[in-house]
Design a protein around this motif. Sequence first.
Motif, PDB file in Angstrom:
ATOM      1  N   ASP A   1       0.826  -1.208   0.000  1.00  0.00           N
ATOM      2  CA  ASP A   1       0.000   0.000   0.000  1.00  0.00           C
ATOM      3  C   ASP A   1       0.863   1.262   0.000  1.00  0.00           C
ATOM      4  O   ASP A   1       0.493   2.276  -0.564  1.00  0.00           O
ATOM      5  N   VAL A   2       1.996   1.164   0.687  1.00  0.00           N
ATOM      6  CA  VAL A   2       2.850   2.335   0.832  1.00  0.00           C
ATOM      7  C   VAL A   2       3.386   2.775  -0.531  1.00  0.00           C
ATOM      8  O   VAL A   2       3.630   3.953  -0.768  1.00  0.00           O
ATOM      9  N   THR A   3       3.559   1.816  -1.447  1.00  0.00           N
ATOM     10  CA  THR A   3       4.101   2.155  -2.756  1.00  0.00           C
ATOM     11  C   THR A   3       3.080   2.888  -3.620  1.00  0.00           C
ATOM     12  O   THR A   3       3.438   3.493  -4.616  1.00  0.00           O
TER      13      THR A   3
ATOM     14  N   VAL B   1      -4.085   6.867  -6.955  1.00  0.00           N
ATOM     15  CA  VAL B   1      -5.401   6.328  -6.593  1.00  0.00           C
ATOM     16  C   VAL B   1      -6.509   7.309  -6.972  1.00  0.00           C
ATOM     17  O   VAL B   1      -7.586   6.901  -7.413  1.00  0.00           O
ATOM     18  N   ILE B   2      -6.257   8.602  -6.816  1.00  0.00           N
ATOM     19  CA  ILE B   2      -7.250   9.612  -7.204  1.00  0.00           C
ATOM     20  C   ILE B   2      -7.442   9.611  -8.724  1.00  0.00           C
ATOM     21  O   ILE B   2      -8.563   9.785  -9.227  1.00  0.00           O
TER      22      ILE B   2
ATOM     23  N   LYS C   1     -17.725   4.007  -5.897  1.00  0.00           N
ATOM     24  CA  LYS C   1     -18.584   4.218  -4.720  1.00  0.00           C
ATOM     25  C   LYS C   1     -18.364   3.160  -3.648  1.00  0.00           C
ATOM     26  O   LYS C   1     -18.891   3.288  -2.544  1.00  0.00           O
ATOM     27  N   SER C   2     -17.597   2.165  -3.985  1.00  0.00           N
ATOM     28  CA  SER C   2     -17.449   1.016  -3.086  1.00  0.00           C
ATOM     29  C   SER C   2     -16.551   1.317  -1.885  1.00  0.00           C
ATOM     30  O   SER C   2     -15.691   2.197  -1.918  1.00  0.00           O
ATOM     31  N   GLN C   3     -16.777   0.536  -0.833  1.00  0.00           N
ATOM     32  CA  GLN C   3     -15.932   0.625   0.352  1.00  0.00           C
ATOM     33  C   GLN C   3     -14.520   0.178   0.027  1.00  0.00           C
ATOM     34  O   GLN C   3     -13.547   0.646   0.608  1.00  0.00           O
ATOM     35  N   HIS C   4     -14.423  -0.717  -0.921  1.00  0.00           N
ATOM     36  CA  HIS C   4     -13.125  -1.231  -1.364  1.00  0.00           C
ATOM     37  C   HIS C   4     -12.218  -0.084  -1.836  1.00  0.00           C
ATOM     38  O   HIS C   4     -11.065   0.015  -1.412  1.00  0.00           O
ATOM     39  N   TYR C   5     -12.751   0.773  -2.691  1.00  0.00           N
ATOM     40  CA  TYR C   5     -11.959   1.894  -3.221  1.00  0.00           C
ATOM     41  C   TYR C   5     -11.694   2.937  -2.138  1.00  0.00           C
ATOM     42  O   TYR C   5     -10.570   3.433  -2.000  1.00  0.00           O
TER      43      TYR C   5
ATOM     44  N   LEU D   1      -8.154   4.352  -0.694  1.00  0.00           N
ATOM     45  CA  LEU D   1      -7.824   5.782  -0.767  1.00  0.00           C
ATOM     46  C   LEU D   1      -7.471   6.328   0.616  1.00  0.00           C
ATOM     47  O   LEU D   1      -6.486   7.060   0.776  1.00  0.00           O
ATOM     48  N   ASN D   2      -8.257   5.965   1.613  1.00  0.00           N
ATOM     49  CA  ASN D   2      -7.990   6.431   2.978  1.00  0.00           C
ATOM     50  C   ASN D   2      -6.654   5.902   3.488  1.00  0.00           C
ATOM     51  O   ASN D   2      -5.926   6.605   4.196  1.00  0.00           O
ATOM     52  N   LYS D   3      -6.325   4.677   3.104  1.00  0.00           N
ATOM     53  CA  LYS D   3      -5.083   4.077   3.572  1.00  0.00           C
ATOM     54  C   LYS D   3      -3.869   4.787   2.980  1.00  0.00           C
ATOM     55  O   LYS D   3      -2.910   5.079   3.698  1.00  0.00           O
TER      56      LYS D   3
END
Length: 213
Positions: free
Chosen positions: A75-77, A83-84, A196-200, A204-206
């Motif tokens: 995720d850090v990479t 992602v945006i 719209k999904s929680q997945h995305y 993004l938050n991470k």
Amino acid sequence: MLGLQKHCKPKEREPKMPWLFMWHTASTEIKTCEIAGSKDHQKKTKALGVEVKKCFMGLVPPIESAHMKYSSSRDVTLSTKEVIQWSQSLEKLLATHRGQEAFREFLKSEFSDENIEFWLACEDYRKTQADCLHSKAEKIYQEFVKLDAKKQVNIDFHIRKSVAKKVQDPTPSSFDEVQRLIYVLMERDSYPRFLKSQHYHNLLNKVQSNRLK
């Protein structure tokens, strides 16, 4: 004259026959050896099974689950900017390998990951050399287009029939029409739900929180 009373002596217990005792002892020893041998065999079999399993596990790479893929240091990479950008268009989402992975994991949750797998297979097919076209075309047809294909994509009968003919004499553009249809299907249907999904949003938050650390 008193009659002589017969005194019956108590009947002495006959001793066990030596051969019976020896047979009983030998039988017991045999059973004991069989049990010991059986346990020893089980231990050896179990130990062999463990060794084989270790060897096998060393040869087979571990399988990552969908959750593991985006809960590790990978995720850090990912950058927040990247992602945006995925939210700007499906084209930008599919332009990166990590975007493809994220979208594939979402489609798996909707049981429609055959769409992106087919699209990616077509992308690879268009780069194929002429002498390998026939084998790859047949593989894609059997896996995604054929009426009873395991990962059958949602296309109508006429297009399916048209592709079947093209596969007989394949060219680099044999799947272009179907690929466009599947792309439009993902763009209009799955892609908006992905955004719209929680997945995305979790992803993004991470990456945003990683940037602030």
